[in-house]
Motif scaffolding. Structure first.
Motif, PDB file in Angstrom:
ATOM      1  N   ASP A 432       0.876  -1.183   0.000  1.00 35.14           N
ATOM      2  CA  ASP A 432       0.000   0.000   0.000  1.00 35.14           C
ATOM      3  C   ASP A 432       0.909   1.228   0.000  1.00 35.14           C
ATOM      4  O   ASP A 432       1.201   1.811   1.032  1.00 35.14           O
ATOM      5  CB  ASP A 432      -0.903  -0.017   1.235  1.00 35.14           C
ATOM      6  CG  ASP A 432      -1.835   1.187   1.282  1.00 35.14           C
ATOM      7  OD1 ASP A 432      -1.899   1.923   0.262  1.00 35.14           O
ATOM      8  OD2 ASP A 432      -2.480   1.394   2.318  1.00 35.14           O
ATOM      9  N   LEU A 433       1.347   1.612  -1.183  1.00 32.32           N
ATOM     10  CA  LEU A 433       2.444   2.567  -1.294  1.00 32.32           C
ATOM     11  C   LEU A 433       2.016   4.006  -1.009  1.00 32.32           C
ATOM     12  O   LEU A 433       2.868   4.873  -0.813  1.00 32.32           O
ATOM     13  CB  LEU A 433       3.082   2.474  -2.684  1.00 32.32           C
ATOM     14  CG  LEU A 433       3.647   1.081  -3.028  1.00 32.32           C
ATOM     15  CD1 LEU A 433       4.280   1.102  -4.410  1.00 32.32           C
ATOM     16  CD2 LEU A 433       4.658   0.609  -1.994  1.00 32.32           C
ATOM     17  N   ASN A 434       0.697   4.292  -1.015  1.00 32.83           N
ATOM     18  CA  ASN A 434       0.252   5.632  -0.627  1.00 32.83           C
ATOM     19  C   ASN A 434      -0.463   5.610   0.719  1.00 32.83           C
ATOM     20  O   ASN A 434      -0.971   6.635   1.167  1.00 32.83           O
ATOM     21  CB  ASN A 434      -0.649   6.251  -1.701  1.00 32.83           C
ATOM     22  CG  ASN A 434      -1.912   5.442  -1.907  1.00 32.83           C
ATOM     23  OD1 ASN A 434      -2.061   4.347  -1.361  1.00 32.83           O
ATOM     24  ND2 ASN A 434      -2.835   5.981  -2.689  1.00 32.83           N
ATOM     25  N   LEU A 435      -0.495   4.455   1.361  1.00 32.77           N
ATOM     26  CA  LEU A 435      -1.111   4.307   2.688  1.00 32.77           C
ATOM     27  C   LEU A 435      -2.537   4.854   2.754  1.00 32.77           C
ATOM     28  O   LEU A 435      -2.908   5.506   3.721  1.00 32.77           O
ATOM     29  CB  LEU A 435      -0.239   4.971   3.770  1.00 32.77           C
ATOM     30  CG  LEU A 435       0.940   4.130   4.249  1.00 32.77           C
ATOM     31  CD1 LEU A 435       1.692   4.857   5.370  1.00 32.77           C
ATOM     32  CD2 LEU A 435       0.499   2.758   4.729  1.00 32.77           C
ATOM     33  N   ASP A 436      -3.309   4.549   1.707  1.00 34.64           N
ATOM     34  CA  ASP A 436      -4.729   4.889   1.789  1.00 34.64           C
ATOM     35  C   ASP A 436      -5.545   3.694   2.276  1.00 34.64           C
ATOM     36  O   ASP A 436      -6.766   3.679   2.167  1.00 34.64           O
ATOM     37  CB  ASP A 436      -5.250   5.410   0.443  1.00 34.64           C
ATOM     38  CG  ASP A 436      -5.213   4.337  -0.633  1.00 34.64           C
ATOM     39  OD1 ASP A 436      -4.659   3.245  -0.393  1.00 34.64           O
ATOM     40  OD2 ASP A 436      -5.742   4.588  -1.735  1.00 34.64           O
ATOM     41  N   SER A 438      -5.635   0.647   1.233  1.00 32.08           N
ATOM     42  CA  SER A 438      -6.130  -0.259   0.211  1.00 32.08           C
ATOM     43  C   SER A 438      -4.964  -0.534  -0.740  1.00 32.08           C
ATOM     44  O   SER A 438      -4.172   0.363  -1.013  1.00 32.08           O
ATOM     45  CB  SER A 438      -7.291   0.428  -0.527  1.00 32.08           C
ATOM     46  OG  SER A 438      -7.457  -0.130  -1.803  1.00 32.08           O
ATOM     47  N   VAL A 439      -4.833  -1.773  -1.171  1.00 29.79           N
ATOM     48  CA  VAL A 439      -3.824  -2.064  -2.196  1.00 29.79           C
ATOM     49  C   VAL A 439      -4.585  -2.197  -3.507  1.00 29.79           C
ATOM     50  O   VAL A 439      -5.385  -3.127  -3.686  1.00 29.79           O
ATOM     51  CB  VAL A 439      -3.022  -3.345  -1.885  1.00 29.79           C
ATOM     52  CG1 VAL A 439      -1.974  -3.584  -2.960  1.00 29.79           C
ATOM     53  CG2 VAL A 439      -2.364  -3.235  -0.508  1.00 29.79           C
ATOM     54  N   ASP A 440      -4.389  -1.233  -4.390  1.00 28.96           N
ATOM     55  CA  ASP A 440      -5.195  -1.188  -5.608  1.00 28.96           C
ATOM     56  C   ASP A 440      -4.371  -0.627  -6.770  1.00 28.96           C
ATOM     57  O   ASP A 440      -3.127  -0.574  -6.699  1.00 28.96           O
ATOM     58  CB  ASP A 440      -6.476  -0.371  -5.375  1.00 28.96           C
ATOM     59  CG  ASP A 440      -6.166   1.044  -4.878  1.00 28.96           C
ATOM     60  OD1 ASP A 440      -5.047   1.539  -5.150  1.00 28.96           O
ATOM     61  OD2 ASP A 440      -7.037   1.642  -4.225  1.00 28.96           O
ATOM     62  N   ASP A 443      -1.648   1.948  -6.279  1.00 26.95           N
ATOM     63  CA  ASP A 443      -0.352   1.437  -5.817  1.00 26.95           C
ATOM     64  C   ASP A 443       0.422   0.801  -6.967  1.00 26.95           C
ATOM     65  O   ASP A 443       1.635   0.943  -7.074  1.00 26.95           O
ATOM     66  CB  ASP A 443      -0.565   0.436  -4.677  1.00 26.95           C
ATOM     67  CG  ASP A 443      -1.333   1.071  -3.536  1.00 26.95           C
ATOM     68  OD1 ASP A 443      -0.848   2.066  -2.976  1.00 26.95           O
ATOM     69  OD2 ASP A 443      -2.442   0.589  -3.236  1.00 26.95           O
TER      70      ASP A 443
HETATM   71 CA    CA Z   1      -2.998   2.258  -1.637  1.00 26.71          CA
END
Ligand code: CA
Ligand code: CA
Ligand code: CA
Ligand code: CA
Length: 595
Positions: A432-436, A438-440, A443
């Motif tokens: 989750d590279l933007n730490l929102d 959710s892994v989507d 990312d």
């Molecule tokens: Ca994310």
């Protein structure tokens, strides 16, 4: 040579990281870590054009709640509108509340008083006025500096400030957080100078850490790391991680070597050979003092190159500050750290020669007050180099100092999993590279962008025009299910023929990579995720290269369709399986797999 080469730098950082992971007294694996933008009390300075250039995903601002009691229209307040702009530009938003009791020369309100309720209401009204998703809320700013001592120590079995904070948490959760689509994460803090034993032992510090550890509604602790020596910075992070334990998240919403810099304001800029050479090159007296040099730069602005040469020539300025701090944050599992981001033009004319000046202002990423040119061009280039490096290497999930398909596989296997309740540190490890939370495809987009920046090749860009779109697709389709090895094709051509993973074959694995690169690059991503009913279903007879795009575009819909129905049918092959043995049929089957 002004600075160590990239290779040397990478080797040095890798060695430091390995050493700290092995030797760290806190026995944890290294974590990824996000660098974000701190706007402090001035979210009105949010300039969304800078976010893409700095690959920034997080923005932080604080609101002085006592000072905001006099604002009649929060909805039109420029600081409220600033964080709105950030959120609308795709930023994850972090809000801190400042409780400047000392500044207003008053005590923490009595529990249950009208006074307390009025303050809590103003805090929630501010969140409501922002009117955008807020990812994290830090419930205080700098309580150790902003609260009278009597409210920071035990009195009648409670520490009044801590009791106030716990009651604030309950109020914000009930009146705001629980009503949101996704509840913000709540942090305590922000704590300062935790390297000093006298601060470590304060009642307020011990009590806030106890609440952070024990209260499941609290996600962790926020620090402000302003320091003189690196050892002091390390002491702060180390104490915080040891006291918080391994489970919860650490944030650092401010950090700077300001006290080190302050000690050198009256140095002569030409005190060293490098400094003397700088002075001579740019026509300054070697005896000019640092604060006088800074006063001139704030008044008249210097070129970006001159600023780079200046800080490189000064022994007290750490041009590796960002990478050094990033290493420290990784070691102690700080998941998000925000830096002074963009100097407003109103900072021009600032006078560092005035008594007791503390040079917080020379440690920012965009430095329009010091450097001439457009805001976009006026950045600290040595900081920016490290900043971009660290943002891109968030995608290095296996920590081997490369961005490869092994990292991609980790993100892909996390796609669309239910991860919303994991800690930030756990989320970073899953991709989750933007730490929102959710892994989507956002990312994946970040992975593909990072891969392209680091490796100079954009995965899925078969025709070499630096973008991934339908014009790349026929090049893959023409070679689908063929062996490039068997045809004796030179390896340098494999990527352009569709063998994205360079296995020597163009097959389903390449196709899936292409599909994700395509989706990650596509500007229909939002409608895809929402299930766009306007995209036509595929015609089963699509088979020529010309209509391959039709298969592809239709497949996007079909992909979404199968995603929605997979849980019901537990099958991804029923739709369109009438031609599953043909190439287009097989591609449809592949398309239907959600990852
Ligand atoms: Ca994310
Ligand atoms: Ca890697
Ligand atoms: Ca292309
Ligand atoms: Ca392949």
């Amino acid at each position: 040579m002004l600075r160590e080469s990239n290779h040397r730098r990478t080797t040095r950082l890798l060695a430091m990281a390995l050493l700290s992971c092995v030797m760290g007294e806190f026995n944890q694996p290294c974590w990824g870590q996000i660098l974000g933008a701190n706007f402090n009390e001035r979210p009105k300075d949010v300039n969304t054009s800078l976010f893409a250039a700095s690959e920034n995903t997080w923005s932080r601002g604080f609101y002085d709640v006592l000072a905001m009691r006099g604002i009649t229209s929060l909805e039109t307040n420029e600081n409220v509108l600033g964080l709105q702009r950030a959120a609308d530009a795709g930023q994850q938003v972090l809000v801190s509340f400042k409780w400047n009791f000392k500044g207003f020369d008053r005590n923490v309100p009595a529990p249950g008083s009208d006074d307390e309720l009025a303050l809590f209401q103003r805090a929630v009204e501010t969140l409501e006025a922002i009117d955008r998703p807020i990812n994290a809320i830090v419930l205080g700013n700098e309580p150790m500096w902003e609260t009278h001592d009597s409210d920071l120590s035990f009195s009648g079995g409670v520490v009044p400030y801590v009791q106030f904070t716990e009651r604030l948490l309950d109020y914000v959760q009930t009146e705001y957080g629980s009503l949101q689509t996704e509840e913000p994460r709540y942090f305590l803090g922000s704590l300062n100078r935790l390297d000093q034993t006298s601060n470590q032992n304060r009642d307020v510090v011990q009590e806030l850490f106890r609440v952070a550890r024990d209260n499941p509604a609290i996600s962790g602790m926020d620090l402000h790391i302003h320091f003189g020596t690196t050892a002091e910075a390390r002491g702060m992070a180390q104490f915080a991680r040891q006291t918080l334990g391994a489970e919860k998240d650490l944030l650092v919403t401010e950090f700077s070597p300001v006290w080190r810099y302050k000690d050198h304001l009256n140095d002569a800029i030409g005190a060293t050979a490098a400094g003397s050479a700088f002075a001579s090159q740019y026509g300054y007296a070697s005896s000019l003092e640092v604060d006088e040099y800074l006063k001139n730069a704030f008044a008249n602005q210097v070129s970006r190159q001159e600023w780079t040469d200046f800080i490189t020539s000064q022994p007290w300025f750490n041009t590796n500050h960002l990478s050094d701090m990033h290493g420290l944050f990784e070691e102690f599992g700080v998941s998000i750290a925000t830096l002074g981001y963009a100097q407003p033009l109103s900072m021009r004319g600032l006078d560092p020669t005035k008594p007791n000046y503390s040079p917080f202002h020379i440690n920012w990423l965009y430095i329009s007050a010091l450097v001439e040119g457009t805001t976009l061009e006026a950045y600290n280039e040595l900081y920016m180099e490290d900043w971009l490096h660290e943002q891109r290497f968030l995608a290095d999930l296996d920590d081997d100092s490369q961005i490869t398909l092994a990292d991609y596989d980790t993100i892909r296997s996390s796609l669309h999993q239910d991860v919303a309740n994991l800690s930030y540190n756990e989320l970073l490890k899953l991709g989750d590279l933007n730490l929102d939370r959710s892994v989507d495809y956002l990312d994946l987009q970040r992975f593909f962008d990072s891969y392209a920046s680091v490796n100079g090749v954009r995965l899925g860009d078969l025709n070499g025009d630096s973008i991934v779109d339908v014009t790349d697709w026929p090049l893959m389709l023409a070679n689908m299910n063929t062996s490039l090895v068997a045809q004796g094709i030179d390896e340098s051509l494999w990527q352009s023929m569709g063998d994205i993973n360079r296995s020597g074959w163009v097959d389903r694995n390449d196709f899936r990579l292409f599909k994700n690169a395509y989706l990650a690059a596509g500007n229909r991503l939002a409608s895809l995720e929402a299930g766009d009913s306007e995209i036509a279903a595929p015609e089963p007879t699509c088979c020529s290269l010309t209509v391959a795009a039709c298969v592809w575009l239709g497949g996007r819909h079909w992909f979404q369709y199968s995603k929605r129905t997979a849980s019901k049918t537990n099958s991804t092959t029923t739709y369109g399986s009438n031609d599953s043995h043909s190439l287009t049929g097989r591609i449809r089957v592949w398309l239907s797999r959600s990852r």
